[in-house]
Design an enzyme around this catalytic site. Structure first.
Site, PDB file in Angstrom:
ATOM      1  N   ASP A   9       0.852  -1.201   0.000  1.00  0.00           N
ATOM      2  CA  ASP A   9       0.000   0.000   0.000  1.00  0.00           C
ATOM      3  C   ASP A   9       0.883   1.245   0.000  1.00  0.00           C
ATOM      4  O   ASP A   9       0.942   1.990   0.984  1.00  0.00           O
ATOM      5  CB  ASP A   9      -0.933  -0.019   1.218  1.00  0.00           C
ATOM      6  N   LYS A  60     -11.261  -5.386  -5.037  1.00  0.00           N
ATOM      7  CA  LYS A  60     -12.595  -5.593  -4.446  1.00  0.00           C
ATOM      8  C   LYS A  60     -13.704  -5.287  -5.440  1.00  0.00           C
ATOM      9  O   LYS A  60     -14.508  -4.356  -5.264  1.00  0.00           O
ATOM     10  CB  LYS A  60     -12.747  -4.756  -3.178  1.00  0.00           C
ATOM     11  N   THR A  67     -19.894  -6.607 -15.967  1.00  0.00           N
ATOM     12  CA  THR A  67     -18.728  -5.737 -15.725  1.00  0.00           C
ATOM     13  C   THR A  67     -17.682  -6.466 -14.889  1.00  0.00           C
ATOM     14  O   THR A  67     -16.477  -6.395 -15.151  1.00  0.00           O
ATOM     15  CB  THR A  67     -19.196  -4.443 -15.012  1.00  0.00           C
ATOM     16  N   THR A 113     -12.220  -5.767   7.779  1.00  0.00           N
ATOM     17  CA  THR A 113     -11.713  -5.941   9.152  1.00  0.00           C
ATOM     18  C   THR A 113     -11.633  -4.619   9.917  1.00  0.00           C
ATOM     19  O   THR A 113     -11.324  -4.596  11.094  1.00  0.00           O
ATOM     20  CB  THR A 113     -10.324  -6.619   9.130  1.00  0.00           C
ATOM     21  N   ARG A 175      -1.877  -8.109  13.352  1.00  0.00           N
ATOM     22  CA  ARG A 175      -1.023  -7.215  14.130  1.00  0.00           C
ATOM     23  C   ARG A 175      -0.189  -8.027  15.113  1.00  0.00           C
ATOM     24  O   ARG A 175      -0.761  -8.775  15.931  1.00  0.00           O
ATOM     25  CB  ARG A 175      -1.877  -6.213  14.935  1.00  0.00           C
ATOM     26  N   GLN A 184      -7.588  -0.745  11.915  1.00  0.00           N
ATOM     27  CA  GLN A 184      -8.119  -2.113  11.988  1.00  0.00           C
ATOM     28  C   GLN A 184      -8.809  -2.349  13.333  1.00  0.00           C
ATOM     29  O   GLN A 184      -8.350  -1.848  14.360  1.00  0.00           O
ATOM     30  CB  GLN A 184      -6.986  -3.133  11.808  1.00  0.00           C
TER      31      GLN A 184
HETATM   32  O1  C5P Z   1      -1.749  -2.167   6.875  1.00  0.00           O
HETATM   33  P1  C5P Z   1      -2.669  -3.310   7.155  1.00  0.00           P
HETATM   34  O2  C5P Z   1      -1.916  -4.547   7.664  1.00  0.00           O
HETATM   35  O3  C5P Z   1      -3.835  -2.944   8.020  1.00  0.00           O
HETATM   36  O4  C5P Z   1      -3.231  -3.712   5.724  1.00  0.00           O
HETATM   37  C1  C5P Z   1      -4.250  -4.651   5.555  1.00  0.00           C
HETATM   38  C2  C5P Z   1      -4.520  -4.806   4.104  1.00  0.00           C
HETATM   39  O5  C5P Z   1      -5.580  -5.723   3.911  1.00  0.00           O
HETATM   40  C3  C5P Z   1      -4.952  -3.507   3.431  1.00  0.00           C
HETATM   41  O6  C5P Z   1      -4.270  -3.467   2.182  1.00  0.00           O
HETATM   42  C4  C5P Z   1      -6.441  -3.625   3.229  1.00  0.00           C
HETATM   43  O7  C5P Z   1      -6.878  -3.040   2.027  1.00  0.00           O
HETATM   44  C5  C5P Z   1      -6.627  -5.142   3.158  1.00  0.00           C
HETATM   45  N1  C5P Z   1      -7.943  -5.626   3.613  1.00  0.00           N
HETATM   46  C6  C5P Z   1      -8.444  -5.392   4.876  1.00  0.00           C
HETATM   47  N2  C5P Z   1      -9.667  -5.897   5.261  1.00  0.00           N
HETATM   48  C7  C5P Z   1     -10.399  -6.629   4.392  1.00  0.00           C
HETATM   49  C8  C5P Z   1      -9.899  -6.877   3.105  1.00  0.00           C
HETATM   50  C9  C5P Z   1      -8.659  -6.365   2.744  1.00  0.00           C
HETATM   51  O8  C5P Z   1      -7.766  -4.747   5.698  1.00  0.00           O
HETATM   52  N3  C5P Z   1     -11.534  -7.177   4.774  1.00  0.00           N
END
Ligand code: C5P
Length: 235
Positions: A9, A60, A67, A113, A175, A184
């Site tokens: 990211d 997503k 489409t 999440t 984490r 999160q």
């Molecule tokens: O930085 P972090 O570890 O929070 O990144 C989590 C990654 O997972 C992000 O790129 C986010 O877009 C992705 N993600 C998420 N929750 C979801 C699906 C994807 O956090 N349900």
């Protein structure tokens, strides 16, 4: 074995390349998501491939069936390993995406999440995250989706309540113990994810924002190696 997907990211190709150069001997899977893909498109995907990595294209998808099916076809041309799709797009959209052949793996987003029960309430007053996730996971599975994206906190519950569905789990919101949560909310540590035998964990900021991303990735991998899997007991 639980695989780590590093979420790239970042906003520049230069930063992407730095991370890939640092991580390429340690990490195979990389997520290219909305930020990097919107900024740099195919270039960002090709760069991962040039470094020997596999791409989870996390855009997503959520649109009308035709489409989304066309987007899945285009993702196949990019050579990515997996793409994400919002399970709440419904049966017809999911089935149209799954029918594309050949195609990347389709991983279905349940509830982000970053959301909890109280965040769902304005959308669905009676809904609980857990039951919502369960219904979406089932919908994805019966319509040909290959994996379910949910928090680690729901994996045990889904395995118990949807025993007959042999699905892969992809878990963001990871984490390390004591690590910063950022935005999160439904989080789990890498050790716990490995103990549960979760197939893929998506890790972004704990690696990409670390002073030494390689060291952070290695430390996550080594904590997972020492975790005793008990996935069979909870299935
Ligand atoms: O930085 P972090 O570890 O929070 O990144 C989590 C990654 O997972 C992000 O790129 C986010 O877009 C992705 N993600 C998420 N929750 C979801 C699906 C994807 O956090 N349900």
């Amino acid at each position: 074995m639980t695989q780590v997907i590093v979420a790239l990211d970042v906003d520049t190709i230069m930063r992407e390349e730095q991370l890939l150069t640092q991580l390429k001997d340690t990490i195979t899977f990389y997520k290219v998501g909305l930020r990097l893909f919107t900024a740099h498109g195919k270039r960002a995907v090709d760069l991962v491939h040039r470094h020997g990595g596999k791409v989870f294209l996390d855009l997503k998808f959520h649109d009308i069936p035709q489409t989304v099916a066309h987007a899945v076809k285009e993702a196949q041309k990019l050579g990515v390993y997996a793409v994400s799709i919002h399970l709440c797009g419904g049966r017809d959209m999911l089935a149209a995406a799954a029918e594309v052949s050949p195609r990347p793996k389709l991983w279905g987003v349940t509830v982000l999440t970053s959301m909890q029960d109280k965040d769902l309430r304005p959308l669905h007053p009676q809904a609980k995250v857990a039951s919502f996730v369960k219904n979406l996971a089932r919908l994805g599975w019966v319509n040909g989706v290959d994996g379910t994206i949910c928090s680690g906190q729901e994996v045990m519950f889904l395995r118990r309540s949807l025993k007959h569905l042999d699905m892969k789990f992809i878990t963001p919101g990871i984490r390390p113990a004591g690590g910063e949560l950022h935005d999160q909310k439904r989080v789990m540590s890498p050790e716990q994810a490995a103990e549960l035998g979760i197939d893929y964990i998506v890790v972004g900021r704990p690696i990409t924002h670390a002073i030494d991303p390689l060291k952070a990735a290695q430390s996550i991998l080594s904590s997972m190696k020492h975790a005793a899997p008990h996935s069979l007991e909870v299935r």
